[in-house]
Design an enzyme around this catalytic site. Structure first.
Site, PDB file in Angstrom:
ATOM      1  N   TYR A   1      -5.160   5.450  -9.265  1.00 32.79           N
ATOM      2  CA  TYR A   1      -6.322   4.665  -8.814  1.00 32.79           C
ATOM      3  C   TYR A   1      -7.575   5.076  -9.587  1.00 32.79           C
ATOM      4  O   TYR A   1      -8.416   4.253  -9.914  1.00 32.79           O
ATOM      5  CB  TYR A   1      -6.566   4.857  -7.313  1.00 32.79           C
ATOM      6  CG  TYR A   1      -5.596   4.074  -6.458  1.00 32.79           C
ATOM      7  CD1 TYR A   1      -5.906   2.794  -6.027  1.00 32.79           C
ATOM      8  CD2 TYR A   1      -4.365   4.608  -6.090  1.00 32.79           C
ATOM      9  CE1 TYR A   1      -5.025   2.059  -5.250  1.00 32.79           C
ATOM     10  CE2 TYR A   1      -3.466   3.886  -5.312  1.00 32.79           C
ATOM     11  CZ  TYR A   1      -3.804   2.615  -4.893  1.00 32.79           C
ATOM     12  OH  TYR A   1      -2.936   1.888  -4.140  1.00 32.79           O
TER      13      TYR A   1
ATOM     14  N   CYS B   1       0.819  -1.222   0.000  1.00 31.35           N
ATOM     15  CA  CYS B   1       0.000   0.000   0.000  1.00 31.35           C
ATOM     16  C   CYS B   1       0.853   1.272   0.000  1.00 31.35           C
ATOM     17  O   CYS B   1       1.692   1.467   0.871  1.00 31.35           O
ATOM     18  CB  CYS B   1      -0.885  -0.046   1.251  1.00 31.35           C
ATOM     19  SG  CYS B   1      -1.791   1.490   1.529  1.00 31.35           S
TER      20      CYS B   1
HETATM   21  N1  GSH Z   1      -6.772   7.794   3.304  1.00 32.81           N
HETATM   22  C1  GSH Z   1      -6.132   6.612   3.602  1.00 32.81           C
HETATM   23  C2  GSH Z   1      -6.235   5.629   2.453  1.00 32.81           C
HETATM   24  C3  GSH Z   1      -5.698   4.289   2.823  1.00 32.81           C
HETATM   25  C4  GSH Z   1      -6.118   3.209   1.820  1.00 32.81           C
HETATM   26  O1  GSH Z   1      -6.974   3.422   0.954  1.00 32.81           O
HETATM   27  N2  GSH Z   1      -5.502   2.021   1.947  1.00 32.81           N
HETATM   28  C5  GSH Z   1      -5.856   0.908   1.092  1.00 32.81           C
HETATM   29  C6  GSH Z   1      -4.640   0.086   0.725  1.00 32.81           C
HETATM   30  S1  GSH Z   1      -3.610   0.823  -0.462  1.00 32.81           S
HETATM   31  C7  GSH Z   1      -6.754  -0.033   1.841  1.00 32.81           C
HETATM   32  O2  GSH Z   1      -6.470  -0.397   2.957  1.00 32.81           O
HETATM   33  N3  GSH Z   1      -7.842  -0.475   1.196  1.00 32.81           N
HETATM   34  C8  GSH Z   1      -8.722  -1.457   1.747  1.00 32.81           C
HETATM   35  C9  GSH Z   1     -10.136  -1.147   1.383  1.00 32.81           C
HETATM   36  O3  GSH Z   1     -10.363  -0.155   0.717  1.00 32.81           O
HETATM   37  O4  GSH Z   1     -10.988  -1.915   1.786  1.00 32.81           O
HETATM   38  C10 GSH Z   1      -4.691   6.945   3.944  1.00 32.81           C
HETATM   39  O5  GSH Z   1      -4.019   7.654   3.171  1.00 32.81           O
HETATM   40  O6  GSH Z   1      -4.245   6.522   4.995  1.00 32.81           O
END
Ligand code: GSH
Length: 312
Positions: A183, A52
């Site tokens: 994305y 990530c």
């Molecule tokens: N706004 C968050 C975004 C984090 C994020 O989207 N992480 C993704 C991984 S790259 C995630 O965990 N996605 C799981 C999901 O959307 O269910 C940050 O910057 O900390």
């Protein structure tokens, strides 16, 4: 995602979209900062995935600031399950270390029993309060750089007060077009939304190529948070985004100044030790909505892999 504390349906990457098929990212829910009396060595854990980019921002900051011995890390398996992120079971991934916790979403419901939203990484976890402090990487960067300054074993300041405005302006400029732009291209659900996003991605890269022809770091002053934010996207571009997200107009390898910048950062240990190509490729290519059979491509083989310590 979780709805009123219950895991619903199978995990799906497309969070929300507008009427034209544009991808919309959810905003983070836990956004506390830490006060002086909250700061204790060993009290907090950082829950991350090397796949990530948002989590890797916080990992690089932790290393650069010398916080490794004060904040331990728990690393999820990069391969997404129907229940979201799971701990352990992949080289470099760890168990959660918390009794009965196999999935990240369990940490969310432990913090708030009726939580509704996605269970994302990174998460800053309070081992004393047994709860999430913050799940927004932009905030965690500030917590590490500012709130935890007494623990730093480094004189680096990733966000010097005198240039904070310039830092925020740069971050804003690259967030929508590039960090999240890839994305928006990958998860677009219409041709128009995809093309709009891809055009913005390459307009941003073209501008950055010009910038780095004259400059070593994102801001002329030296290494800052902006370089971390840019790096995590650039390093994933050729191995994953180029093919999986169809951002395939040019590779980073085709941009001489951007490639040199990427290599410059990779020669700093905090950047190279937190870059795991095995996690990045296995993770992105496990997104079933984009790659139903989960086949992970063998290539590409990139010249900068020589700087990586593990997981190439
Ligand atoms: N706004 C968050 C975004 C984090 C994020 O989207 N992480 C993704 C991984 S790259 C995630 O965990 N996605 C799981 C999901 O959307 O269910 C940050 O910057 O900390």
């Amino acid at each position: 995602m979780l709805v009123n504390g219950q895991w619903q349906r199978k995990w799906d990457p497309v969070q929300a979209k507008d009427s034209e098929g544009r991808f919309i990212r959810q905003s983070s829910s836990f956004t506390s900062r830490l006060g002086a009396s909250d700061i204790e060595s060993g009290r907090y854990s950082l829950i991350v995935g090397y796949i990530c980019p948002w989590a890797t921002r916080t990992l690089i900051a932790r290393s650069l600031l010398g916080l490794e011995e004060h904040i331990d890390i728990k690393v999820v398996n990069p391969v997404l399950t129907d229940f979201g992120w799971r701990f352990g079971g992949f080289p470099g991934a760890t168990v959660s270390g918390y009794s009965g916790v196999e999935y990240v979403h369990q940490l969310y419901t432990q913090t708030q029993a009726d939580y509704t939203g996605r269970a994302t990484v990174p998460v800053l976890w309070d081992n004393k309060g047994q709860c999430i402090v913050n799940n927004e990487s932009a905030d965690i960067l500030k917590i590490f750089n500012q709130d935890m300054r007494v623990l730093h074993q480094s004189s680096i300041d990733l966000r010097p007060a005198a240039i904070e405005d310039a830092i925020d302006r740069f971050n804003e400029r690259i967030y929508d077009s590039l960090n999240n732009g890839v994305y928006r291209a990958g998860f677009a659900s219409s041709q128009q939304a995809y093309e709009e996003a891809v055009d913005q991605v390459f307009a941003a890269l073209d501008q950055l190529e010009e910038l780095f022809t004259n400059q070593k770091y994102a801001l002329a002053n030296g290494l800052t948070e902006c370089d971390i934010r840019l790096f995590v996207t650039l390093v994933r571009f050729d191995p994953a985004y180029f093919s999986l997200f169809k951002t395939n107009v040019r590779r980073i390898e085709d941009y001489p100044a951007l490639s040199a910048y990427l290599e410059r950062l990779l020669q700093i240990e905090a950047f190279s030790v937190n870059t795991r190509i095995d996690h990045i490729k296995s993770g992105y290519y496990s997104i079933k909505a984009l790659n139903p059979l989960g086949i992970v491509p063998k290539g590409p083989d990139l010249p900068w892999f020589k700087y990586l310590k593990e997981g190439v």
